[in-house]
Motif scaffolding. Structure first.
Motif, mmCIF file in Angstrom:
data_model
loop_
_atom_site.group_PDB
_atom_site.id
_atom_site.type_symbol
_atom_site.label_atom_id
_atom_site.label_comp_id
_atom_site.label_asym_id
_atom_site.label_seq_id
_atom_site.Cartn_x
_atom_site.Cartn_y
_atom_site.Cartn_z
ATOM 1 N N ALA A 43 -9.352 88.877 -32.046
ATOM 2 C CA ALA A 43 -8.205 88.104 -31.571
ATOM 3 C C ALA A 43 -8.034 86.798 -32.340
ATOM 4 C CB ALA A 43 -8.353 87.805 -30.083
ATOM 5 N N HIS A 44 -9.151 86.227 -32.816
ATOM 6 C CA HIS A 44 -9.102 84.926 -33.474
ATOM 7 C C HIS A 44 -9.897 84.952 -34.775
ATOM 8 C CE1 HIS A 44 -8.535 84.086 -29.137
ATOM 9 N NE2 HIS A 44 -7.672 83.182 -29.567
ATOM 10 N N VAL A 45 -9.430 84.179 -35.751
ATOM 11 C CA VAL A 45 -10.140 84.045 -37.019
ATOM 12 C C VAL A 45 -10.294 82.569 -37.338
ATOM 13 C CG1 VAL A 45 -7.939 84.363 -38.252
ATOM 14 C CG2 VAL A 45 -10.100 84.528 -39.505
ATOM 15 N N LEU A 46 -11.495 82.166 -37.662
ATOM 16 C CA LEU A 46 -11.769 80.813 -38.101
ATOM 17 C C LEU A 46 -11.621 80.811 -39.617
ATOM 18 C CD1 LEU A 46 -14.700 78.632 -36.753
ATOM 19 C CD2 LEU A 46 -13.660 78.304 -38.989
ATOM 20 N N ASN A 47 -10.496 80.300 -40.096
ATOM 21 C CA ASN A 47 -10.172 80.342 -41.523
ATOM 22 C C ASN A 47 -10.849 79.173 -42.225
ATOM 23 O OD1 ASN A 47 -9.003 80.428 -44.091
ATOM 24 N ND2 ASN A 47 -7.038 81.169 -43.292
ATOM 25 N N ASP A 48 -11.942 79.482 -42.944
ATOM 26 C CA ASP A 48 -12.765 78.465 -43.585
ATOM 27 C C ASP A 48 -12.583 78.457 -45.099
ATOM 28 O OD1 ASP A 48 -14.971 76.498 -43.616
ATOM 29 O OD2 ASP A 48 -16.156 78.126 -44.502
ATOM 30 N N ARG A 75 -16.584 71.091 -40.432
ATOM 31 C CA ARG A 75 -17.436 72.259 -40.650
ATOM 32 C C ARG A 75 -18.821 72.054 -40.036
ATOM 33 N NH1 ARG A 75 -18.862 74.026 -45.519
ATOM 34 N NH2 ARG A 75 -18.418 76.247 -45.099
ATOM 35 N N VAL A 76 -18.932 71.109 -39.123
ATOM 36 C CA VAL A 76 -20.217 70.833 -38.477
ATOM 37 C C VAL A 76 -20.600 72.023 -37.589
ATOM 38 C CG1 VAL A 76 -21.442 69.293 -36.901
ATOM 39 C CG2 VAL A 76 -19.797 68.364 -38.547
ATOM 40 N N GLU A 77 -21.855 72.443 -37.669
ATOM 41 C CA GLU A 77 -22.277 73.668 -36.989
ATOM 42 C C GLU A 77 -22.081 73.608 -35.485
ATOM 43 O OE1 GLU A 77 -26.314 76.386 -36.410
ATOM 44 O OE2 GLU A 77 -25.976 75.313 -38.303
ATOM 45 N N HIS A 78 -22.404 72.472 -34.856
ATOM 46 C CA HIS A 78 -22.293 72.423 -33.394
ATOM 47 C C HIS A 78 -20.828 72.504 -32.951
ATOM 48 C CE1 HIS A 78 -21.469 68.021 -33.759
ATOM 49 N NE2 HIS A 78 -20.822 68.202 -32.622
ATOM 50 N N VAL A 79 -19.903 72.012 -33.791
ATOM 51 C CA VAL A 79 -18.473 72.145 -33.475
ATOM 52 C C VAL A 79 -18.070 73.611 -33.518
ATOM 53 C CG1 VAL A 79 -16.131 71.600 -34.262
ATOM 54 C CG2 VAL A 79 -17.907 69.832 -34.287
ATOM 55 N N TRP A 80 -18.546 74.314 -34.518
ATOM 56 C CA TRP A 80 -18.231 75.742 -34.627
ATOM 57 C C TRP A 80 -18.840 76.538 -33.471
ATOM 58 C CZ3 TRP A 80 -17.886 78.327 -40.051
ATOM 59 C CH2 TRP A 80 -16.945 77.647 -40.823
ATOM 60 N N ARG A 81 -20.032 76.148 -33.064
ATOM 61 C CA ARG A 81 -20.658 76.868 -31.942
ATOM 62 C C ARG A 81 -19.825 76.708 -30.673
ATOM 63 N NH1 ARG A 81 -25.309 79.188 -32.958
ATOM 64 N NH2 ARG A 81 -26.599 78.474 -34.723
ATOM 65 N N GLN A 82 -19.292 75.525 -30.479
ATOM 66 C CA GLN A 82 -18.417 75.305 -29.323
ATOM 67 C C GLN A 82 -17.174 76.182 -29.412
ATOM 68 O OE1 GLN A 82 -17.656 71.106 -29.453
ATOM 69 N NE2 GLN A 82 -19.632 70.542 -28.569
ATOM 70 N N LEU A 83 -16.622 76.312 -30.614
ATOM 71 C CA LEU A 83 -15.430 77.148 -30.788
ATOM 72 C C LEU A 83 -15.726 78.603 -30.468
ATOM 73 C CD1 LEU A 83 -13.607 75.918 -34.031
ATOM 74 C CD2 LEU A 83 -13.151 75.362 -31.658
ATOM 75 N N ASP A 95 -14.565 81.720 -48.162
ATOM 76 C CA ASP A 95 -14.926 81.952 -49.566
ATOM 77 C C ASP A 95 -16.034 80.996 -49.979
ATOM 78 O OD1 ASP A 95 -13.535 79.577 -49.615
ATOM 79 O OD2 ASP A 95 -11.848 80.328 -50.788
ATOM 80 N N GLN A 96 -16.715 80.416 -48.969
ATOM 81 C CA GLN A 96 -17.793 79.469 -49.221
ATOM 82 C C GLN A 96 -19.130 80.071 -48.786
ATOM 83 O OE1 GLN A 96 -16.606 75.223 -48.464
ATOM 84 N NE2 GLN A 96 -15.120 76.188 -47.085
ATOM 85 N N ARG A 97 -20.182 79.735 -49.512
ATOM 86 C CA ARG A 97 -21.493 80.329 -49.228
ATOM 87 C C ARG A 97 -22.291 79.540 -48.200
ATOM 88 N NH1 ARG A 97 -21.437 85.557 -50.239
ATOM 89 N NH2 ARG A 97 -20.050 85.890 -52.037
ATOM 90 N N ASP A 98 -21.935 78.295 -47.961
ATOM 91 C CA ASP A 98 -22.705 77.473 -47.022
ATOM 92 C C ASP A 98 -22.083 77.509 -45.627
ATOM 93 O OD1 ASP A 98 -20.407 76.100 -47.703
ATOM 94 O OD2 ASP A 98 -21.356 74.126 -47.628
ATOM 95 N N VAL A 99 -21.572 78.658 -45.241
ATOM 96 C CA VAL A 99 -20.875 78.777 -43.961
ATOM 97 C C VAL A 99 -21.877 78.744 -42.807
ATOM 98 C CG1 VAL A 99 -20.936 81.297 -44.177
ATOM 99 C CG2 VAL A 99 -19.303 80.233 -42.625
ATOM 100 N N PRO A 100 -21.606 77.974 -41.760
ATOM 101 C CA PRO A 100 -22.493 77.970 -40.590
ATOM 102 C C PRO A 100 -22.591 79.371 -39.975
ATOM 103 C CG PRO A 100 -21.033 76.069 -40.526
ATOM 104 C CD PRO A 100 -20.548 76.944 -41.646
#
Length: 449
Positions: A43-48, A75-83, A95-100
């Protein structure tokens, strides 16, 4: 009613470029179709995606699959975890290798068009939810803001009209801001899609990078930039190629920087006013006025909690907490944000004003005030951080005293190498408080040796 993804321009128009390649609108549509066929059923995509063209393709492909793009403020990991907790049926496109590592990850794949590609420009219902943006976090935990296709497409049309863009005439945009930020989303994604302007895939940061990429533009480009980066270009006297205009947003642009940039780059310097909640709603040119004029179809009026914004393309009016002087339904002056108002010794000012005075001092590259938390019903205490190579604390304070009332001169002023601005040029309060802790700890350690 459906609104088209692309404006009325030829599909052989260049839509994206970098220093070695260019991509047409026709190729863009083929890539959108190819990627849409590969996206997982979510349903959702986090476009990084950092490559702006990849982001554009990912956004459009998600729209075709009726998936909603999540656009976090960092791109802070804890923000992404909340999402991911709030949107469990989501995945990351990057297209980045350092993705959380917080959710299923799909790396942007090589794309090959099928044997029979339909190059008809897709249209989407105005009521389709296109994206969820999030407040920057400078005033607290990020909150979601729903962005519907009708609203963002019409915002882009209104903004492009204000900038006198013409889909019948080729243009180009060099952008230093990330596409995930609302300013970058409008100026470097939606404007190219709606007006057929080529946009740089790369996101230059330093003045020399801006020059190199601007020189690679297929036509005379516009420069979409933040105030901090524009100031850097001015201070370094960067020799940019001819520009159609310079656009600044995401933070207040000091009038001195705007005027000097106009002289140096021989191009109009324009500024957009907006918010995550409303998108861009008004513009001004410092050379002509200090007031803001709203886009066509946008109106403002006073409200007990700030001011109210209405637009023909809003689903409902939006109240913003900024303190403004309403001149008429189409014009206003910005005084400051309600959260930025500072009252000390019976006098009142705003952080907006204080920061502008600080940043306009000779030798100051960047600077910002911080209001420390008041304790025991005492008045708030002001601290300032300044990037001023070769300057002393006493010299900066002496210059500052000639521009602001003595009660607002900071109790502490720290000379630092840089300020913790995010990719959009903002200064989240959380990061400023961490900077204060660091400086206090360094001072304590120095005093104990």
């Amino acid at each position: 009613m459906n609104l088209p993804l692309l404006g009325k321009f030829s599909l052989d128009r260049t839509l994206a470029f970098d220093r070695v390649r260019s991509t047409t609108a026709a190729q863009f549509l083929a890539d959108v179709a190819a990627l849409a066929a590969q996206l997982p059923a979510r349903a959702h995509v986090l476009n990084d995606c950092a490559d702006r063209y990849h982001f554009m393709v990912g956004f459009a492909a998600a729209m075709k699959r009726n998936q909603v793009s999540l656009l976090p403020s960092s791109r802070v990991e804890h923000v992404w975890r909340q999402l991911v907790q709030d949107y469990p049926d989501s995945y990351v496109l990057t297209d980045q290798r350092d993705v959380p590592a917080v959710a299923e990850v799909m790396f942007f794949p090589p794309l090959e068009a099928g044997e029979s590609v339909d190059l008809a420009t897709p249209g989407f219902p105005e009521a389709q939810l296109a994206a969820v943006a999030f407040t920057s976090g400078s005033t607290g935990r990020p909150k979601p803001v729903l962005k519907y296709w009708g609203s963002v497409a019409r915002e882009a049309q209104a903004a492009g009209t204000r900038l006198t863009l013409d889909p019948g005439r080729a243009g180009a945009i060099v952008a230093t801001v990330p596409p995930q930020h609302m300013y970058g989303f409008l100026a470097s994604v939606l404007l190219p899609l709606q007006f057929g302007h080529a946009v740089t895939r790369e996101r230059p940061f330093y003045p020399e990078d801006v020059r190199i990429i601007a020189e690679s533009s297929p036509v005379k480009p516009a420069l979409v930039i933040t105030p901090v980066q524009l100031r850097a270009c001015v201070l370094e006297r960067t020799r940019l190629p001819p520009l159609s205009f310079v656009l600044s947003s995401a933070a207040p642009l000091p009038s001195a920087v705007a005027r000097e940039a106009e002289t140096l780059f021989e191009a109009p310097v324009l500024e957009f006013y907006g918010s995550t909640e409303t998108g861009a709603i008004a513009s001004r040119r410092h050379r002509d006025t200090d007031s803001w004029r709203t886009f066509d179809g946008v109106r403002v009026r006073s409200h007990t909690q700030g001011f109210l914004v209405e637009a023909d393309y809003f689903r409902e009016p939006v109240v913003l907490s900024d303190v403004v002087e309403i001149l008429n339904a189409r014009e206003f002056r910005l005084v400051g944000r309600d959260s930025d108002l500072v009252k000390i010794g019976g006098k009142r000012t705003s952080l907006l004003y204080l920061n502008q005075q600080l940043q306009e001092l000779p030798g100051v590259v960047d600077g910002a005030f911080l209001v420390e938390e008041a304790k025991d019903d005492r008045e708030p205490r002001l601290t300032a951080f300044v990037v001023a190579p070769g300057q002393s604390r006493d010299v900066v304070l002496a210059a500052l005293r000639t521009r602001i009332d003595e009660v607002f001169v900071p109790r502490r002023l720290w000379l630092v190498a840089s300020l913790p601005r995010n990719a959009a040029g903002k200064l989240p309060r959380e990061q400023m408080l961490k900077l204060l802790e660091t400086e206090l700890a360094r001072e304590a350690a120095s005093g104990n040796t």
